[in-house]
Design an enzyme around this catalytic site. Structure first.
Site, short mmCIF file in Angstrom:
data_model
loop_
_atom_site.label_atom_id
_atom_site.label_comp_id
_atom_site.label_asym_id
_atom_site.label_seq_id
_atom_site.Cartn_x
_atom_site.Cartn_y
_atom_site.Cartn_z
N CYS A 129 0.81 -1.22 0.00
CA CYS A 129 0.00 0.00 0.00
C CYS A 129 0.84 1.27 0.00
O CYS A 129 0.31 2.37 -0.13
CB CYS A 129 -0.94 0.00 1.22
SG CYS A 129 -2.36 -1.09 1.00
N SER B 271 -14.56 9.91 0.67
CA SER B 271 -13.30 9.14 0.66
C SER B 271 -13.43 7.85 1.46
O SER B 271 -12.55 7.48 2.23
CB SER B 271 -12.16 10.00 1.24
OG SER B 271 -12.00 11.19 0.53
N HIS C 266 -8.85 -10.18 -14.81
CA HIS C 266 -8.19 -9.61 -15.99
C HIS C 266 -6.70 -9.54 -15.71
O HIS C 266 -6.27 -9.08 -14.65
CB HIS C 266 -8.73 -8.21 -16.28
CG HIS C 266 -8.26 -7.64 -17.58
ND1 HIS C 266 -8.57 -8.20 -18.80
CD2 HIS C 266 -7.48 -6.57 -17.85
CE1 HIS C 266 -8.02 -7.48 -19.77
NE2 HIS C 266 -7.35 -6.49 -19.21
N ASP D 7 -10.73 0.99 7.45
CA ASP D 7 -9.52 0.20 7.69
C ASP D 7 -8.30 1.09 7.49
O ASP D 7 -8.27 1.99 6.65
CB ASP D 7 -9.47 -1.08 6.85
CG ASP D 7 -9.48 -0.85 5.35
OD1 ASP D 7 -9.83 0.25 4.91
OD2 ASP D 7 -9.15 -1.80 4.62
#
Length: 348
Positions: free
Chosen positions: A16, A47, A137, A226
């Site tokens: 992240c 957000s 994909h 989270d």
């Protein structure tokens, strides 16, 4: 699984930490036209962790996606962590994940077995979560990437958002911080972080937030998010702004890996931490004299981090007691008040 390919060497950023900064995202999305739909319960205006759309009186659809470059060299473990991270957004909304699609980018350096192991790790965690991967994909590119697009369900009246924290609430965090700093240190020099500590970090990142979610939905939780790429400060800032409250962080109660302090002192700070600081620090006031290294941990981007939960003070003791039986690292880290001029106050 040992492979000849060192996945982390193929990526310029890890996990992240690769996320575009929240401030940059806000600027890029500013002014976009969007259709009004009375059934859209949660869009991107707050957000939040996922979008939520009301399908019927008792069912709402949750949709989210998350993917990133490798944070570990083991391809199976990389797949596990990436899937765990993506599924977490549904848990943060109070929902139950059900369907997912793979999102993958492979490089010319990756052999078929490495790719298979990444996918296998993702399927392993999806199975544990009760999620069915129905396709996906895959493209070729310069850096390896893996993640999921996840759909889940929740009752429309039980959706949890990051913008409904209430004065009088207390804040619970379910996983310790410091993952970004420690994995950055390990990538720079493998001798800086012990194998035992790395194993602990990997197990933490590959642990679903399912247990926390399953307990959370039994209590009168007001808000949840989270803690991932935008760090404790960035996600708390979004919660405070969206809820129009002030969040008070008890710096001495926040769980973190103690080894991250030394690594932060050595300058092992991921680039994402600086982006997070730039985004959130204008809304943060320190009332505690804490070391810079601890501040860095608060701005450290987390991969597959824990849930930040806001619930009434009277419900917190029973909730935390039950939660710690399944999630032993969970801690009460602060409280919520009416807005007092700052979004976040860091206190002792």
């Amino acid at each position: 699984m040992e492979t000849d390919v060192k996945l982390t060497k193929l990526a310029s950023c890890a996990g992240c930490g690769a996320k575009v900064g929240a401030g940059t995202l806000c600027q890029m999305l500013d002014g976009f036209k969007a259709h009004f739909d009375e059934n859209l319960i949660v869009g991107y205006d707050k957000s939040d962790d996922a979008s939520v759309y009301k399908v019927s009186e008792d069912t709402a659809l949750i949709q989210t996606t998350d993917f990133f470059p490798p944070i570990v060299d083991d391809p199976f473990l990389f797949g596990q962590i990436a899937a765990t991270n993506a599924i977490s957004d549904v848990y943060a909304m109070g929902g139950e994940p059900k369907l997912a699609l793979n999102i993958m980018c492979i490089t010319d350096d990756m052999d078929k077995e490495t790719v298979r192991q990444i996918l296998k790790g993702g399927y392993d965690k999806a199975y544990e979560a009760g999620v069915i991967i129905t396709g996906g994909h895959t493209i070729s590119g310069a850096e390896p990437i893996y993640g999921l697009a996840v759909s889940g369900f929740v009752h429309p009246d039980k959706v949890l958002t990051n913008s409904n924290a209430k004065p009088g609430d207390v804040l619970i965090l379910t996983k310790p911080l410091g993952v970004g700093i420690l994995t950055t240190a390990a990538k720079a020099d493998s001798s800086l972080v012990s194998a035992e500590l790395l194993d602990r970090l990997y197990r933490q990142m590959a642990t679903l937030n399912k247990a926390a979610r399953d307990i959370m939905v039994k209590y009168p939780v007001n808000s949840c998010t989270d803690v991932t790429g935008f760090a404790l400060m960035g996600h708390s800032f979004e919660m405070a702004q969206g809820s129009n409250v002030t969040i008070h962080i008890d710096s001495s109660s926040v769980p973190y890996h103690r080894e991250a302090l030394e690594m932060a002192d050595m300058g092992m700070i991921p680039a994402g931490a600086y982006r997070n600081r730039e985004y959130a620090q204008s809304g943060v006031t320190k009332k505690a004299d804490i070391p810079l290294a601890l501040e860095d941990i608060f701005y450290d981007p987390q991969t597959s981090g824990g849930l930040l939960i806001s619930l009434p003070k009277k419900a917190a003791p029973a909730f935390l007691s039950e939660l710690q039986q399944s999630v032993p690292d969970a801690r009460q880290i602060g409280y919520v008040t009416e807005f007092v001029g700052n979004s976040i106050l860091i206190e002792e």
